[in-house]
Design a protein around this motif. Structure first.
Motif, PDB file in Angstrom:
ATOM      1  N   HIS A 193      29.212  14.802  18.911  1.00 52.68           N
ATOM      2  CA  HIS A 193      29.942  14.570  17.666  1.00 52.68           C
ATOM      3  C   HIS A 193      29.265  15.372  16.550  1.00 52.68           C
ATOM      4  O   HIS A 193      28.036  15.360  16.433  1.00 52.68           O
ATOM      5  CB  HIS A 193      29.870  13.095  17.273  1.00 52.68           C
ATOM      6  N   GLY A 194      30.055  16.019  15.728  1.00 48.77           N
ATOM      7  CA  GLY A 194      29.480  16.733  14.589  1.00 48.77           C
ATOM      8  C   GLY A 194      28.692  15.816  13.678  1.00 48.77           C
ATOM      9  O   GLY A 194      27.643  16.181  13.149  1.00 48.77           O
ATOM     10  N   MET A 195      29.191  14.601  13.502  1.00 46.79           N
ATOM     11  CA  MET A 195      28.496  13.662  12.608  1.00 46.79           C
ATOM     12  C   MET A 195      27.164  13.198  13.193  1.00 46.79           C
ATOM     13  O   MET A 195      26.271  12.807  12.447  1.00 46.79           O
ATOM     14  CB  MET A 195      29.394  12.467  12.297  1.00 46.79           C
ATOM     15  N   LEU A 196      26.998  13.261  14.520  1.00 47.39           N
ATOM     16  CA  LEU A 196      25.695  12.955  15.114  1.00 47.39           C
ATOM     17  C   LEU A 196      24.691  14.019  14.690  1.00 47.39           C
ATOM     18  O   LEU A 196      23.565  13.701  14.286  1.00 47.39           O
ATOM     19  CB  LEU A 196      25.807  12.879  16.641  1.00 47.39           C
ATOM     20  N   SER A 197      25.102  15.269  14.744  1.00 52.52           N
ATOM     21  CA  SER A 197      24.227  16.350  14.278  1.00 52.52           C
ATOM     22  C   SER A 197      23.893  16.171  12.802  1.00 52.52           C
ATOM     23  O   SER A 197      22.744  16.331  12.387  1.00 52.52           O
ATOM     24  CB  SER A 197      24.895  17.708  14.498  1.00 52.52           C
ATOM     25  N   MET A 198      24.895  15.832  12.016  1.00 54.10           N
ATOM     26  CA  MET A 198      24.660  15.604  10.588  1.00 54.10           C
ATOM     27  C   MET A 198      23.668  14.465  10.375  1.00 54.10           C
ATOM     28  O   MET A 198      22.817  14.525   9.486  1.00 54.10           O
ATOM     29  CB  MET A 198      25.975  15.318   9.879  1.00 54.10           C
ATOM     30  N   ALA A 199      23.740  13.444  11.209  1.00 55.15           N
ATOM     31  CA  ALA A 199      22.802  12.318  11.101  1.00 55.15           C
ATOM     32  C   ALA A 199      21.370  12.768  11.389  1.00 55.15           C
ATOM     33  O   ALA A 199      20.434  12.312  10.729  1.00 55.15           O
ATOM     34  CB  ALA A 199      23.214  11.197  12.052  1.00 55.15           C
ATOM     35  N   TYR A 200      21.201  13.667  12.364  1.00 55.14           N
ATOM     36  CA  TYR A 200      19.852  14.163  12.639  1.00 55.14           C
ATOM     37  C   TYR A 200      19.301  14.938  11.446  1.00 55.14           C
ATOM     38  O   TYR A 200      18.125  14.807  11.107  1.00 55.14           O
ATOM     39  CB  TYR A 200      19.817  15.023  13.897  1.00 55.14           C
ATOM     40  N   LEU A 201      20.144  15.717  10.784  1.00 57.29           N
ATOM     41  CA  LEU A 201      19.673  16.401   9.571  1.00 57.29           C
ATOM     42  C   LEU A 201      19.352  15.397   8.470  1.00 57.29           C
ATOM     43  O   LEU A 201      18.402  15.585   7.713  1.00 57.29           O
ATOM     44  CB  LEU A 201      20.723  17.396   9.066  1.00 57.29           C
ATOM     45  N   SER A 235      29.363  24.871  12.671  1.00 58.75           N
ATOM     46  CA  SER A 235      29.618  26.263  13.038  1.00 58.75           C
ATOM     47  C   SER A 235      29.740  26.492  14.542  1.00 58.75           C
ATOM     48  O   SER A 235      30.220  27.551  14.957  1.00 58.75           O
ATOM     49  CB  SER A 235      28.532  27.169  12.454  1.00 58.75           C
ATOM     50  N   ALA A 236      29.304  25.558  15.365  1.00 56.82           N
ATOM     51  CA  ALA A 236      29.432  25.681  16.818  1.00 56.82           C
ATOM     52  C   ALA A 236      29.237  24.293  17.428  1.00 56.82           C
ATOM     53  O   ALA A 236      28.683  23.403  16.788  1.00 56.82           O
ATOM     54  CB  ALA A 236      28.398  26.655  17.377  1.00 56.82           C
ATOM     55  N   ILE A 237      29.702  24.141  18.673  1.00 59.11           N
ATOM     56  CA  ILE A 237      29.532  22.844  19.326  1.00 59.11           C
ATOM     57  C   ILE A 237      28.098  22.691  19.837  1.00 59.11           C
ATOM     58  O   ILE A 237      27.392  23.668  20.073  1.00 59.11           O
ATOM     59  CB  ILE A 237      30.535  22.631  20.474  1.00 59.11           C
ATOM     60  N   THR A 238      27.706  21.444  20.006  1.00 65.63           N
ATOM     61  CA  THR A 238      26.422  21.100  20.602  1.00 65.63           C
ATOM     62  C   THR A 238      26.710  20.510  21.970  1.00 65.63           C
ATOM     63  O   THR A 238      27.185  19.373  22.076  1.00 65.63           O
ATOM     64  CB  THR A 238      25.668  20.085  19.716  1.00 65.63           C
ATOM     65  N   PRO A 239      26.470  21.275  23.032  1.00 67.95           N
ATOM     66  CA  PRO A 239      26.839  20.796  24.360  1.00 67.95           C
ATOM     67  C   PRO A 239      25.922  19.687  24.868  1.00 67.95           C
ATOM     68  O   PRO A 239      24.793  19.517  24.393  1.00 67.95           O
ATOM     69  CB  PRO A 239      26.711  22.045  25.236  1.00 67.95           C
ATOM     70  N   VAL A 275      23.425  28.621  16.219  1.00 67.64           N
ATOM     71  CA  VAL A 275      23.367  27.733  15.051  1.00 67.64           C
ATOM     72  C   VAL A 275      24.623  26.872  15.080  1.00 67.64           C
ATOM     73  O   VAL A 275      25.741  27.393  15.043  1.00 67.64           O
ATOM     74  CB  VAL A 275      23.278  28.535  13.739  1.00 67.64           C
ATOM     75  N   THR A 276      24.431  25.565  15.174  1.00 67.56           N
ATOM     76  CA  THR A 276      25.568  24.657  15.303  1.00 67.56           C
ATOM     77  C   THR A 276      25.979  24.018  13.990  1.00 67.56           C
ATOM     78  O   THR A 276      27.086  23.510  13.871  1.00 67.56           O
ATOM     79  CB  THR A 276      25.263  23.543  16.318  1.00 67.56           C
ATOM     80  N   LEU A 277      25.090  24.046  13.021  1.00 67.68           N
ATOM     81  CA  LEU A 277      25.377  23.399  11.742  1.00 67.68           C
ATOM     82  C   LEU A 277      24.549  24.071  10.669  1.00 67.68           C
ATOM     83  O   LEU A 277      23.377  24.381  10.896  1.00 67.68           O
ATOM     84  CB  LEU A 277      25.007  21.921  11.860  1.00 67.68           C
ATOM     85  N   VAL A 278      25.153  24.329   9.521  1.00 62.19           N
ATOM     86  CA  VAL A 278      24.439  24.837   8.353  1.00 62.19           C
ATOM     87  C   VAL A 278      24.774  23.937   7.173  1.00 62.19           C
ATOM     88  O   VAL A 278      25.856  23.361   7.112  1.00 62.19           O
ATOM     89  CB  VAL A 278      24.780  26.311   8.028  1.00 62.19           C
ATOM     90  N   GLY A 279      23.842  23.820   6.275  1.00 60.32           N
ATOM     91  CA  GLY A 279      24.105  22.963   5.132  1.00 60.32           C
ATOM     92  C   GLY A 279      23.091  23.158   4.037  1.00 60.32           C
ATOM     93  O   GLY A 279      22.274  24.084   4.062  1.00 60.32           O
ATOM     94  N   SER A 280      23.173  22.240   3.089  1.00 63.58           N
ATOM     95  CA  SER A 280      22.246  22.272   1.955  1.00 63.58           C
ATOM     96  C   SER A 280      22.019  20.856   1.458  1.00 63.58           C
ATOM     97  O   SER A 280      22.806  19.950   1.734  1.00 63.58           O
ATOM     98  CB  SER A 280      22.813  23.145   0.836  1.00 63.58           C
ATOM     99  N   ALA A 281      20.941  20.715   0.752  1.00 67.77           N
ATOM    100  CA  ALA A 281      20.623  19.427   0.134  1.00 67.77           C
ATOM    101  C   ALA A 281      19.857  19.684  -1.148  1.00 67.77           C
ATOM    102  O   ALA A 281      19.218  20.734  -1.309  1.00 67.77           O
ATOM    103  CB  ALA A 281      19.788  18.560   1.074  1.00 67.77           C
ATOM    104  N   VAL A 282      19.967  18.730  -2.042  1.00 65.61           N
ATOM    105  CA  VAL A 282      19.180  18.742  -3.270  1.00 65.61           C
ATOM    106  C   VAL A 282      18.479  17.402  -3.339  1.00 65.61           C
ATOM    107  O   VAL A 282      19.108  16.350  -3.184  1.00 65.61           O
ATOM    108  CB  VAL A 282      20.076  18.953  -4.516  1.00 65.61           C
ATOM    109  N   VAL A 283      17.157  17.452  -3.533  1.00 66.97           N
ATOM    110  CA  VAL A 283      16.375  16.224  -3.616  1.00 66.97           C
ATOM    111  C   VAL A 283      15.542  16.240  -4.884  1.00 66.97           C
ATOM    112  O   VAL A 283      15.138  17.299  -5.377  1.00 66.97           O
ATOM    113  CB  VAL A 283      15.464  16.016  -2.374  1.00 66.97           C
ATOM    114  N   LEU A 284      15.296  15.070  -5.379  1.00 66.23           N
ATOM    115  CA  LEU A 284      14.421  14.895  -6.541  1.00 66.23           C
ATOM    116  C   LEU A 284      13.012  15.296  -6.101  1.00 66.23           C
ATOM    117  O   LEU A 284      12.481  14.755  -5.134  1.00 66.23           O
ATOM    118  CB  LEU A 284      14.465  13.454  -7.025  1.00 66.23           C
TER     119      LEU A 284
END
Length: 126
Positions: free
Chosen positions: A50-58, A79-83, A115-124
């Motif tokens: 699941h894409g959201m599983l990958s997002m959870a790991y990030l 950007s790609a599947i995680t088999p 690369v299966t996922l790319v993203g960004s974050a902003v933290v205090l």
């Protein structure tokens, strides 16, 4: 926190058990994530994460680094599947720190370089 700082998290192997447990926890029972027969019927060789599983790991990568309350934004693009049987590696790199905020570039990649996922974050930062 300074520009160039990096974070890594090696996610656990994506097994069929992990996918079944995530499906139950998330309520996402899409057959492409849990049913090999259904995948083959539509031309997909096997199940994938699941894409959201990958997002959870990030997300875990971030919350292992700073408390959740310091996360100001978090976004990803798949950007790609995680088999199944993949071993994803989560990486975050601080691209800049300004006005008390650290901006991070995030990726998940597989051992073959996909690369299966790319993203960004902003933290205090403080």
């Amino acid at each position: 926190m300074k520009t160039g700082d990096t974070l890594t998290l090696d996610a656990p192997e994506i097994t069929r058990t992990v996918l079944a447990l995530y499906a139950g926890a998330s309520g996402d029972h899409n057959p492409v994530h849990i049913d090999s027969d259904a995948c083959r019927e539509v031309g997909i060789p096997d199940v994938f994460a699941h894409g959201m599983l990958s997002m959870a790991y990030l997300g875990r990568l971030l919350t292992d680094w700073v408390p959740q309350r310091r996360i100001r934004s978090y976004e990803v693009r798949f950007s790609a599947i995680t088999p199944v049987h993949a071993k994803p590696r989560c990486t975050g790199t601080v691209s800049r720190v300004e006005d008390g905020l650290a901006h991070l570039d995030l990726t998940i990649s597989l051992p073959d370089g996909t690369v299966t996922l790319v993203g960004s974050a902003v933290v205090l930062a403080n």
